[in-house]
Scaffold this motif. Structure first.
Motif, PDB file in Angstrom:
ATOM      1  N   ASP A  57       0.848  -1.186   0.000  1.00 57.38           N
ATOM      2  CA  ASP A  57       0.000   0.000   0.000  1.00 57.38           C
ATOM      3  C   ASP A  57       0.888   1.242   0.000  1.00 57.38           C
ATOM      4  O   ASP A  57       1.819   1.350   0.810  1.00 57.38           O
ATOM      5  N   LEU A  58       0.580   2.185  -0.891  1.00 57.78           N
ATOM      6  CA  LEU A  58       1.394   3.397  -1.019  1.00 57.78           C
ATOM      7  C   LEU A  58       0.496   4.626  -0.916  1.00 57.78           C
ATOM      8  O   LEU A  58      -0.611   4.638  -1.457  1.00 57.78           O
ATOM      9  N   PRO A  59       0.968   5.687  -0.237  1.00 56.71           N
ATOM     10  CA  PRO A  59       0.141   6.884  -0.066  1.00 56.71           C
ATOM     11  C   PRO A  59       0.278   7.843  -1.238  1.00 56.71           C
ATOM     12  O   PRO A  59       1.228   7.762  -2.038  1.00 56.71           O
ATOM     13  N   ALA A  60      -0.651   8.760  -1.363  1.00 61.00           N
ATOM     14  CA  ALA A  60      -0.562   9.814  -2.373  1.00 61.00           C
ATOM     15  C   ALA A  60       0.670  10.668  -2.108  1.00 61.00           C
ATOM     16  O   ALA A  60       1.023  10.930  -0.958  1.00 61.00           O
ATOM     17  N   ALA A  62       3.735   9.780  -2.831  1.00 67.04           N
ATOM     18  CA  ALA A  62       4.945   8.969  -2.703  1.00 67.04           C
ATOM     19  C   ALA A  62       5.737   9.014  -4.009  1.00 67.04           C
ATOM     20  O   ALA A  62       5.168   8.920  -5.097  1.00 67.04           O
ATOM     21  N   ASP A  68       9.331  -0.163  -4.271  1.00 68.07           N
ATOM     22  CA  ASP A  68       7.890   0.063  -4.132  1.00 68.07           C
ATOM     23  C   ASP A  68       7.068  -0.708  -5.158  1.00 68.07           C
ATOM     24  O   ASP A  68       5.840  -0.756  -5.053  1.00 68.07           O
ATOM     25  N   GLY A  94      -2.492   9.637  -6.244  1.00 71.88           N
ATOM     26  CA  GLY A  94      -3.449   9.141  -5.256  1.00 71.88           C
ATOM     27  C   GLY A  94      -2.917   7.857  -4.648  1.00 71.88           C
ATOM     28  O   GLY A  94      -1.956   7.262  -5.135  1.00 71.88           O
ATOM     29  N   ALA A  95      -3.550   7.441  -3.558  1.00 68.63           N
ATOM     30  CA  ALA A  95      -3.119   6.217  -2.888  1.00 68.63           C
ATOM     31  C   ALA A  95      -3.407   5.003  -3.762  1.00 68.63           C
ATOM     32  O   ALA A  95      -4.398   4.980  -4.511  1.00 68.63           O
ATOM     33  N   ARG A  97      -3.329   0.487  -3.767  1.00 68.42           N
ATOM     34  CA  ARG A  97      -3.300  -0.707  -2.948  1.00 68.42           C
ATOM     35  C   ARG A  97      -2.246  -1.687  -3.465  1.00 68.42           C
ATOM     36  O   ARG A  97      -1.872  -1.664  -4.634  1.00 68.42           O
TER      37      ARG A  97
END
Length: 218
Positions: A57-60, A62, A68, A94-95, A97
């Motif tokens: 999971d990566l955040p907006a 990043a 990654d 955006g984030a 999944r």
């Protein structure tokens, strides 16, 4: 004189072993036949394509690093348009999944700072001269000067270099598609996006409204 020995007739235990062996052999042949039939009836594997997916999971916001993402095979028909071939330096809009296919729609300014040193920032510098603005293009190197004023009289006293040899990342274009800003020689001021370190970005912000951009020779 030696007499030929006659083999003893099989006993009940031997007969059970033989029956059991014949049953296992029959079961094995039946399983092989079923497997062959299933393989023959199964549809062929669809064409595959390598894609990049999020490794977690990566955040907006990043900035994607090799750790990654991971490369996996997906059915070509299921791969979305704009799937990224490489993701180093791309910034997530955006984030996402874990396991999600990464596309250009998921990134903001993907590749804009690719190849720049870690910690590089993209900042805008005003360009008052439309002729200078019209001669700039991504990849050009420029010096950014800041006009100085006499502390007593307040009159212009010269200029000091704030940034030297910085790379132009992007040049705005006119809304009507008429090329770089400045549809006529007296056109309004514009700006360019340049790559600088954090300290230079702060100095450029402090010099806002007093900057002059000078194009360097290749």
């Amino acid at each position: 004189m030696l007499r030929a020995t006659t083999p003893a007739p099989p006993g009940p235990r031997d007969r059970r072993r033989r029956r059991l062996a014949r049953r296992w052999l029959s079961a094995g042949l039946a399983a092989a036949a079923v497997g062959a039939a299933v393989s023959a009836l199964a549809p062929p594997r669809p064409p595959q394509q390598d894609v990049l997916v999020a490794a977690r999971d990566l955040p907006a916001g990043a900035v994607l690093a090799p750790s990654d993402v991971q490369r996996v095979e997906r059915a070509r028909a299921s791969v979305p348009d704009g799937a990224l071939r490489s993701a180093g330096g791309a910034v997530l809009a955006g984030a996402v999944r874990r396991g999600e296919v990464l596309t250009d729609a998921r990134t903001a300014g993907a590749g804009l700072l690719t190849g720049q040193p870690p910690g590089t920032l993209a900042t805008t510098v005003a360009v008052d001269d439309p002729l200078v603005l019209g001669s700039l293009a991504p990849g050009a190197r420029v010096d950014v000067l800041a006009r100085t004023d006499d502390p007593v009289t307040g009159l212009p006293s010269g200029a000091e270099r704030v940034a030297g040899g910085v790379v132009v990342l992007a040049v705005p274009t006119a809304p009507g598609g008429g090329g770089p800003l400045g549809p006529d020689p007296a056109g309004a001021a514009g700006g360019v996006l340049v790559a600088v370190d954090a300290r230079t970005a702060a100095e450029l912000a402090a010099a806002g409204g007093r900057t002059v951009v000078a194009l360097r020779a290749p």
